[in-house]
Design a protein around this motif. Structure first.
Motif, short mmCIF file in Angstrom:
data_model
loop_
_atom_site.label_atom_id
_atom_site.label_comp_id
_atom_site.label_asym_id
_atom_site.label_seq_id
_atom_site.Cartn_x
_atom_site.Cartn_y
_atom_site.Cartn_z
N ASN A 39 -48.34 108.14 -47.08
CA ASN A 39 -47.76 108.44 -45.77
C ASN A 39 -46.37 109.02 -45.91
N TYR A 40 -45.69 108.45 -46.88
CA TYR A 40 -44.32 108.88 -47.09
C TYR A 40 -44.27 110.35 -47.51
N VAL A 41 -45.14 110.71 -48.51
CA VAL A 41 -45.07 112.10 -48.96
C VAL A 41 -45.61 113.05 -47.91
N SER A 42 -46.49 112.54 -47.04
CA SER A 42 -47.05 113.45 -46.05
C SER A 42 -46.04 113.71 -44.93
N GLN A 43 -44.99 112.93 -44.90
CA GLN A 43 -43.98 113.15 -43.88
C GLN A 43 -42.64 113.32 -44.60
N PRO B 266 -40.15 114.24 -51.54
CA PRO B 266 -41.37 113.56 -51.99
C PRO B 266 -41.26 113.15 -53.46
N TRP B 267 -42.07 112.21 -53.87
CA TRP B 267 -41.94 111.61 -55.21
C TRP B 267 -42.15 112.62 -56.33
N TRP B 268 -42.89 113.70 -56.07
CA TRP B 268 -43.19 114.66 -57.14
C TRP B 268 -42.05 115.64 -57.38
N LYS C 68 -49.44 120.26 -53.68
CA LYS C 68 -48.06 120.52 -54.11
C LYS C 68 -47.69 119.58 -55.27
N ALA C 69 -48.08 118.33 -55.13
CA ALA C 69 -47.76 117.36 -56.18
C ALA C 69 -48.43 117.76 -57.48
#
Ligand code: SF4
Ligand code: SF4
Length: 448
Positions: free
Chosen positions: A30-34, A41-43, A400-401
């Motif tokens: 959820n976090y990376v999607s927002q 994002p983590w990546w 993307k990641a």
């Protein structure tokens, strides 16, 4: 394979390689999607120095008069420019007569009108004034100026920037070499001074302004997708007007805290260089900023200040490797001004490029000439970039990641992106029949 099938099954093959990273972080999906305003994002990796690198022996302050606007006459010759402009006028009339969608009166009126706020400012003018417009200072309120730790101050500024319309915000220590050495016929100098000022020969930035706040503002993707028409130009101008509001508001806010603030959009210095230092993105093949969250669908602006803040680091999300195999912007560029070279280099294309940093340098005058030829500008390179996506769905974040982590998949993702039809021109006619979000910014595109 259909797009839906790919999303359903295809990631089985492409995504499985990174699924360890992603499924192992289920709580973060959820976090990376927002996209977070404060954290990538983590990546996205933080790095010590911008990936493409600077040659410190060469890189220095740029003379603004050498920019592409100033270089056009030298590059084409005055007579050719006049002829270009004459042909553009003829074409414009023809398009009016044909009532060609995207080039009609209403389309062009929209593009012009969307500039309205942007036109209120200029280098140390109007909304971009280097001194306060009206805000009440702490001194006038009879209180001390704002005091907080650098990390609290950074948080405060990023929150306020978001409120004034920033999509992402980063802070960097100001590298003086990113600031133009002259503009509007005046030298821009750094001096020991309490406040910025301008006289007949120079514009003075106080040396105490050690921080640069870099910000992105989203452009309306449905407009840009209609490039090259006046509807897409309206998307760019809306981005500039929203930048204007953002820097004016943030600068007044900082002054209201008791500090100095110098707001700027494309004037004063390279917003791209400042944004790269502040970790908002990487330099792409277009020689422009590509943000990990929003691709090139952003306008940039900045505020210089003496408010001490924690600074951010440059980032690496695998863009350089992706650009090496992608080249979609170069293929979609009608003027042929974007480099097809596999590798970025230090070799500049002309005086409009500031030497001493590595990039895919572009033949910018060809771009401006095409804007004239099209009669309404161009944003093709922004529209086709695979990092530009309307829906910030988990699936796009996974792609993307994967791309950030496994460069070997870049060519595959690029060809899938093409085959799904991303980046195809949208209808300007349809644009008028769509129920748009405020400012044309889709909430799925624009908000975390
Ligand atoms: S704006 Fe158009 S002409 Fe200019 S670089 Fe992009 S695609 Fe090429
Ligand atoms: S279109 Fe492709 S090559 Fe061009 S900036 Fe975007 S990712 Fe890089």
């Amino acid at each position: 394979m259909k797009r839906r099938d790919f999303f359903k099954y295809g990631l089985g093959s492409a995504g499985v390689a990174v699924s360890g990273g992603i499924t192992g972080r289920a709580g973060e999906i959820n976090y990376v999607s927002q996209a977070s305003h404060f954290q990538h994002p983590w990546w996205v990796k933080e790095i010590e120095k911008p990936k493409l690198g600077i040659d410190d022996r060469i890189y220095s302050r740029f003379e603004a008069r050498k920019n592409v606007f100033g270089s056009m006459a030298k590059y084409y010759g005055i007579d050719n420019l006049r002829e270009l402009s004459r042909r553009s006028e003829e074409k414009t009339k023809k398009y009016y007569q044909e009532k060609r969608p995207g080039y009609r009166l209403e389309d062009r009126a929209l593009a012009d009108a969307a500039w309205v706020i942007s036109r209120q400012g200029g280098l140390n003018r109007g909304t971009r004034s280097w001194t306060r417009n009206f805000v009440t200072t702490p001194e006038e309120r009879g209180v001390d100026k704002y005091k907080a730790s650098p990390s609290q101050a950074a948080h405060l500024i990023k929150t306020a920037a978001r409120y004034f319309g920033a999509a992402t915000t980063g802070v960097a220590l100001l590298d003086h070499r990113h600031i133009h050495s002259e503009e509007r016929g005046k030298k821009i100098v750094f001096e020991k001074a309490d406040e910025p000022y301008e006289n007949d020969t120079k514009m003075v930035i106080p040396k105490k302004c050690k921080y640069a706040i870099a910000m992105t503002v989203l452009m309306p993707i449905d407009n840009i997708a209609c490039s090259p028409t006046a509807i897409s130009s309206a998307g760019s101008s809306m981005g500039y007007s929203r930048c204007e509001f953002l820097v004016a508001g943030l600068a007044e806010f900082i002054r209201g805290l008791g500090y100095t603030a110098i707001p700027s959009v494309n004037d004063l210095g390279s917003s791209v260089a400042v944004a790269v230092d502040a970790g908002l993105g990487e330099l792409g093949r277009t020689n422009r900023l590509i943000s990990p969250e929003y691709g090139p669908m952003v306008r940039l602006c900045k505020v210089l200040t003496d408010l001490p803040m924690t600074v951010d680091k440059p980032i690496d999300f695998g863009l350089m490797e992706f650009c090496k195999v992608c080249k979609r912007c170069a293929e979609a560029c009608p003027s042929g001004c974007i480099s097809y070279e596999d590798e970025p280099s230090f070799e500049i294309k002309g005086e409009w490029n500031n030497p001493g940093h590595k990039a895919w340098f572009e033949d910018s005058p060809k771009c401006l000439a095409y804007w004239e030829e099209s009669t309404s500008g161009c944003s093709n390179c922004i529209a086709v970039c695979p990092w530009t996506k309307k829906d910030k769905t988990v699936i796009h974040e996974i792609v993307k990641a994967a791309s950030a982590k496994i460069p070997a998949l870049d060519a595959f993702f690029n060809s899938m992106d093409k085959s799904f039809g991303y980046g195809r021109q949208k209808s300007a006619e349809k644009w008028w029949k769509t129920n748009h979000f405020e400012y044309g910014i889709d909430t799925a595109q624009g908000k975390g």
